[in-house]
Design an enzyme around this catalytic site. Structure first.
Site, PDB file in Angstrom:
ATOM      1  N   GLU A  76       0.829  -1.285  -0.026  1.00 30.62           N
ATOM      2  CA  GLU A  76       0.057  -0.001  -0.006  1.00 30.62           C
ATOM      3  C   GLU A  76       0.849   1.220   0.058  1.00 30.62           C
ATOM      4  O   GLU A  76       0.732   2.221  -0.683  1.00 30.62           O
ATOM      5  CB  GLU A  76      -0.926  -0.030   1.304  1.00 30.62           C
ATOM      6  CG  GLU A  76      -2.090  -1.250   1.378  1.00 30.62           C
ATOM      7  CD  GLU A  76      -1.177  -2.263   2.180  1.00 30.62           C
ATOM      8  OE1 GLU A  76      -0.200  -2.795   1.857  1.00 30.62           O
ATOM      9  OE2 GLU A  76      -2.089  -2.825   3.139  1.00 30.62           O
ATOM     10  N   GLY A 121       7.047  -1.385  14.671  1.00 27.81           N
ATOM     11  CA  GLY A 121       6.333  -0.304  14.207  1.00 27.81           C
ATOM     12  C   GLY A 121       5.469   0.655  14.971  1.00 27.81           C
ATOM     13  O   GLY A 121       5.371   1.507  14.708  1.00 27.81           O
ATOM     14  N   ARG A 122       4.763  -0.424  15.527  1.00 27.15           N
ATOM     15  CA  ARG A 122       3.509   0.410  16.496  1.00 27.15           C
ATOM     16  C   ARG A 122       4.368   1.095  17.854  1.00 27.15           C
ATOM     17  O   ARG A 122       3.644   1.752  18.636  1.00 27.15           O
ATOM     18  CB  ARG A 122       2.712  -0.488  16.936  1.00 27.15           C
ATOM     19  CG  ARG A 122       3.105  -1.586  17.696  1.00 27.15           C
ATOM     20  CD  ARG A 122       1.998  -2.984  17.530  1.00 27.15           C
ATOM     21  NE  ARG A 122       2.334  -4.120  18.161  1.00 27.15           N
ATOM     22  CZ  ARG A 122       3.113  -5.230  17.344  1.00 27.15           C
ATOM     23  NH1 ARG A 122       3.301  -4.967  15.981  1.00 27.15           N
ATOM     24  NH2 ARG A 122       3.336  -6.195  17.882  1.00 27.15           N
ATOM     25  N   GLU A 142      -2.439  -5.317  17.973  1.00 30.47           N
ATOM     26  CA  GLU A 142      -1.622  -5.832  17.317  1.00 30.47           C
ATOM     27  C   GLU A 142      -0.482  -6.687  18.162  1.00 30.47           C
ATOM     28  O   GLU A 142       0.038  -7.632  17.902  1.00 30.47           O
ATOM     29  CB  GLU A 142      -0.835  -4.854  16.223  1.00 30.47           C
ATOM     30  CG  GLU A 142      -0.120  -5.897  15.032  1.00 30.47           C
ATOM     31  CD  GLU A 142       0.170  -4.750  13.798  1.00 30.47           C
ATOM     32  OE1 GLU A 142       1.298  -4.261  14.151  1.00 30.47           O
ATOM     33  OE2 GLU A 142      -0.295  -4.997  12.774  1.00 30.47           O
ATOM     34  N   LYS A 165      -1.722 -10.645   3.503  1.00 29.76           N
ATOM     35  CA  LYS A 165      -0.839 -10.054   2.641  1.00 29.76           C
ATOM     36  C   LYS A 165      -0.282 -11.200   1.477  1.00 29.76           C
ATOM     37  O   LYS A 165      -0.347 -10.929   0.323  1.00 29.76           O
ATOM     38  CB  LYS A 165       0.549  -9.536   3.152  1.00 29.76           C
ATOM     39  CG  LYS A 165       0.494  -8.435   4.211  1.00 29.76           C
ATOM     40  CD  LYS A 165       1.787  -8.013   4.827  1.00 29.76           C
ATOM     41  CE  LYS A 165       1.718  -7.133   5.713  1.00 29.76           C
ATOM     42  NZ  LYS A 165       2.794  -6.728   6.625  1.00 29.76           N
TER      43      LYS A 165
HETATM   44  O1  F6P Z   1       1.087  -5.505   8.542  1.00 32.46           O
HETATM   45  C1  F6P Z   1       1.091  -5.069   9.690  1.00 32.46           C
HETATM   46  C2  F6P Z   1       2.311  -3.930   9.724  1.00 32.46           C
HETATM   47  O2  F6P Z   1       3.535  -4.810   9.669  1.00 32.46           O
HETATM   48  C3  F6P Z   1       2.600  -3.182  11.075  1.00 32.46           C
HETATM   49  O3  F6P Z   1       3.183  -3.942  12.190  1.00 32.46           O
HETATM   50  C4  F6P Z   1       3.319  -2.197  10.581  1.00 32.46           C
HETATM   51  O4  F6P Z   1       3.522  -1.112  11.494  1.00 32.46           O
HETATM   52  C5  F6P Z   1       2.751  -1.995   9.280  1.00 32.46           C
HETATM   53  O5  F6P Z   1       2.541  -3.244   8.552  1.00 32.46           O
HETATM   54  C6  F6P Z   1       3.547  -0.952   8.239  1.00 32.46           C
HETATM   55  O6  F6P Z   1       4.939  -1.568   7.840  1.00 32.46           O
HETATM   56  P1  F6P Z   1       6.039  -0.791   7.321  1.00 32.46           P
HETATM   57  O7  F6P Z   1       6.324   0.281   8.240  1.00 32.46           O
HETATM   58  O8  F6P Z   1       7.015  -1.974   7.172  1.00 32.46           O
HETATM   59  O9  F6P Z   1       5.568  -0.420   5.766  1.00 32.46           O
END
Ligand code: F6P
Length: 501
Positions: free
Chosen positions: A211, A265-266, A351, A491
Site C-alpha cells: 500500500e 512499527g507500533r 496488534e 498479505k
Molecule cells: O502489516 C502489519 C505491519 O507490519 C505493522 O506492524 C506495521 O506497522 C505496518 O505493517 C507497516 O509496515 P512498514 O512500516 O514496514 O511499511
C-alpha cells in the site's frame, strides 16, 4: 515464564472473584469513602484513578503476586537493556532507548545503540530546522508549506495521533497523512497542494509494504508530472530499515533516515518515523515529547509495583478481562485534540496482544488482549454509550481528561468535564427506576486518567504509559507482544489473488 493460570495467585484471584461476585462498586465506595484517593496514582504529570474496578485489597495483593510470579520486573529489565525479548523474531525491543535522556550504553549484539540514535537525531534536527526555516527549498526554490506522510499501521498511526494532538502548537508546515491504498486518500490530500511546496515523507520500516509503495509511486508521478524527474531529490525523503529498497525507489542516500529492527512499527513514533511530528511542531517540542516518555520509562522501571502506574493499569485490565469477563476496552478521551487516540491504541494494543500462543508456543487457555474501540467524548455519548450503560456486553471504560486545557474555553471545559464525570458516575452507580427500560444497572468498570496539560511532555508520558501497560499485560499472559504474524496471511493471499487478476 509459564502460563499465568499455573500460579497460585491466579487461583486465589478466581476464588476471590467467586466470593466477591455480588460486591458492587457502589458498595465498595460506600464502605470506604476515600477509596478513590487511596487508589489514585500520580506520575509524570498524569493521574490515574484505578478505584472504579471491583479490586479489593486482597485482590490487589494477588494481582501483585501474579506480576511477581510472571517475572514482569525481570522482563522489563531485559527489554530496557536490549535483550532479545521478541523471541519469535530474535529481536531486541528498544523503543525506550530512542527517548533515553542520558548516554548510558545500551548494548545489542555487542554494540552500543546510543551513538547511532544520537547521530540519527542530529540528522533529524538539522533536516527539521532546515525545512521549517526555509534553508531546505523545493526544486523551484520555494519554501515547503506542506508535508505528506505516506505510511500505514505503525508508520502512520503514531505520527498521525501526535500531530493531531499537538496541532494547536504546530508552527511549521501543514502535515497530512496518507495511508489507504484507495487512491482517494492520496488524491484527496494532493488536490489542494502545490507540488513545488510539498515534501513527501515515505515511511516504511520494511519498504516492502504494498500500500505504501503504491501510494509513494503515485505521489512521485504526481510530482514528476509537474516538476520533472530531477525534482524528486528535493521533495522525497524516506524512513526505513531497508535503505537498499528505498534507493531502488529513487531516494538519495542523504534523504534517508535510518530505522532499526529493534524498533517495532507500533512503538516507532520516537524514531525517525516521528519526522513529520518534528516537522510540524519543531525539534524542541519533539524533544519534550521524548522527555515525557523517558520520565514514564523511569517511573515504570523504578517505582515499586504497588505504586507503579503502568503495572497497576495492566493489572486492573487483567482483572477486568480475565476474572470479570470484560471483552473490550473503550478508549474515551474527553478532548477533541486526543481524537485519534482510540485508533492509535487499537493497533498498539490489538496488534501487540492479539495472540493465542505463549512465548513458548503453547496454546493459551485464557483470554488475552481485549477488543479496543473508542471515540471522543462527548461525541461518543450520543453514539455507543447507550450500549455501555444498558447493553449485555461487558466493557472496561477508560476516560482520559485534560485538567488545564489552554486550547479549550473555560465555559466549554466546564461542560466537557461535567459530562465526563457524569459518565464515570453513571457507569459506577447506575440508577434504578420504576421502569426497567429506564434503569441503568451501573457496576461497570472504568479507569480515569487526567493529564495535567496537553503538551508534548505530557503526551509523551501518556503514550509511554499505554506502551508499558500493553507490555505488562503481555508479560502477565506470557505472550510475545512484539510480533504480528497474524497479518502476514492476508498479505500473501492478496498477492496470490493479484497474480491471478
Ligand atoms: O502489516 C502489519 C505491519 O507490519 C505493522 O506492524 C506495521 O506497522 C505496518 O505493517 C507497516 O509496515 P512498514 O512500516 O514496514 O511499511
Amino acid at each position: 515464564m509459564t502460563k499465568p493460570t499455573q500460579h497460585p495467585a491466579w487461583h486465589a484471584l478466581q476464588k476471590l472473584h467467586e466470593k466477591n461476585k455480588d460486591v458492587t462498586l457502589a458498595a465498595l465506595f460506600a464502605q470506604e469513602p476515600a477509596r478513590a484517593q487511596r487508589m489514585t496514582v500520580t506520575a509524570c504529570g498524569l493521574e490515574a484513578d484505578f478505584s472504579r474496578s471491583t479490586i479489593t485489597p486482597d485482590v490487589m495483593e494477588s494481582l501483585l503476586a501474579l506480576a511477581k510470579a510472571q517475572g514482569v520486573e525481570t522482563l522489563r529489565e531485559k527489554m530496557m537493556t536490549g535483550e532479545k525479548i521478541n523471541v519469535t523474531e530474535g529481536r531486541a525491543v528498544l523503543h525506550t532507548a530512542l527517548r533515553a535522556q542520558g548516554d548510558a550504553p545500551i548494548m545489542v549484539d555487542g554494540s552500543d545503540v546510543m551513538p547511532v540514535i544520537r547521530a540519527l537525531q542530529v540528522k533529524m534536527e538539522n533536516f527539521t530546522v532546515a525545512v521549517r526555516d526555509g534553508a531546505w527549498l523545493g526544486a523551484t526554490g520555494q519554501k515547503i508549506t506542506d508535508v505528506v506522510n505516506i505510511g500505514i499501521g505503525g508508520s502512520d498511526l503514531g505520527p498521525r495521533f501526535v500531530v493531531s494532538a499537538l496541532r494547536a502548537q504546530a508552527s511549521g508546515p501543514r502535515v497530512h497523512f496518507v495511508a489507504n491504498v484507495d487512491a482517494f486518500d492520496l488524491l484527496n490530500v494532493v488536490e489542494n497542494l502545490n507540488p513545488a511546496t510539498t515534501l513527501f515523507v515515505v515511511v516504511s520500516k520494511t519498504f516492502t509494504t504494498q500500500e505504501t509503495l503504491l501510494n509513494a509511486t503515485s505521489a512521485r508521478a504526481w510530482l514528476v508530472s509537474a516538476l520533472g524527474e530531477a525534482a524528486v531529490a528535493r521533495h522525497f525523503v524516506a524512513v526505513s530499515t531497508n535503505q537498499q529498497a528505498a534507493a531502488f525507489f529513487g531516494i538519495k542516500a542523504d534523504n534517508m533516515f535510518a530505522l532499526w529492527d529493534w524498533v517495532g512499527g507500533r512503538y516507532s513514533l520516537w524514531s525517525a518515523v516521528g519526522l513529520s511530528i518534528a516537522l510540524a511542531v519543531g525539534w524542541p517540542a519533539f524533544k519534550d515529547l521524548l522527555a515525557g516518555a523517558a520520565a514514564m520509562d523511569t517511573h515504570f522501571r523504578t517505582a515499586p509495583l504497588a505504586s507503579n502506574m503502568p503495572v497497576l493499569f495492566g493489572l486492573t485490565g487483567l482483572w477486568n478481562r480475565n476474572f470479570c469477563g470484560a471483552e473490550a476496552e473503550a478508549i474515551l478521551p474527553y478532548s477533541e485534540r486526543l481524537r485519534e487516540l482510540p485508533r492509535f491504541l487499537q493497533q498498539l494494543n490489538m496488534e501487540s496482544n492479539g495472540k493465542s500462543v505463549t512465548r513458548g508456543g503453547e496454546a493459551v487457555d485464557y483470554q488475552t488482549g481485549p477488543v479496543i474501540f473508542g471515540e471522543c467524548g462527548s461525541v461518543g455519548q450520543h453514539s455507543f454509550h447507550q450500549w455501555l450503560h444498558q447493553g449485555t456486553g461487558r466493557v472496561a471504560a477508560e476516560f482520559i481528561g485534560v485538567r488545564h486545557d489552554d486550547r479549550n474555553r473555560p465555559d466549554h471545559a466546564l461542560i466537557l468535564h461535567a459530562h465526563m464525570m457524569a459518565q464515570v458516575e453513571a457507569l459506577k452507580s447506575g440508577r434504578v427506576a420504576d421502569d426497567p427500560a429506564r434503569t441503568n444497572a451501573g457496576n461497570k468498570p472504568a479507569t480515569v486518567l487526567w493529564l495535567e496539560r496537553l503538551d508534548p511532555y505530557h503526551l509523551g508520558a501518556l503514550v509511554a504509559l499505554y506502551e508499558h501497560k500493553v507490555f505488562v499485560q503481555g508479560s502477565l499472559w506470557d505472550i510475545n507482544s512484539f510480533d504480528q504474524f497474524g497479518v502476514e496471511l492476508g498479505k500473501a493471499l492478496a498477492s496470490e489473488i493479484l497474480a491471478k487478476a
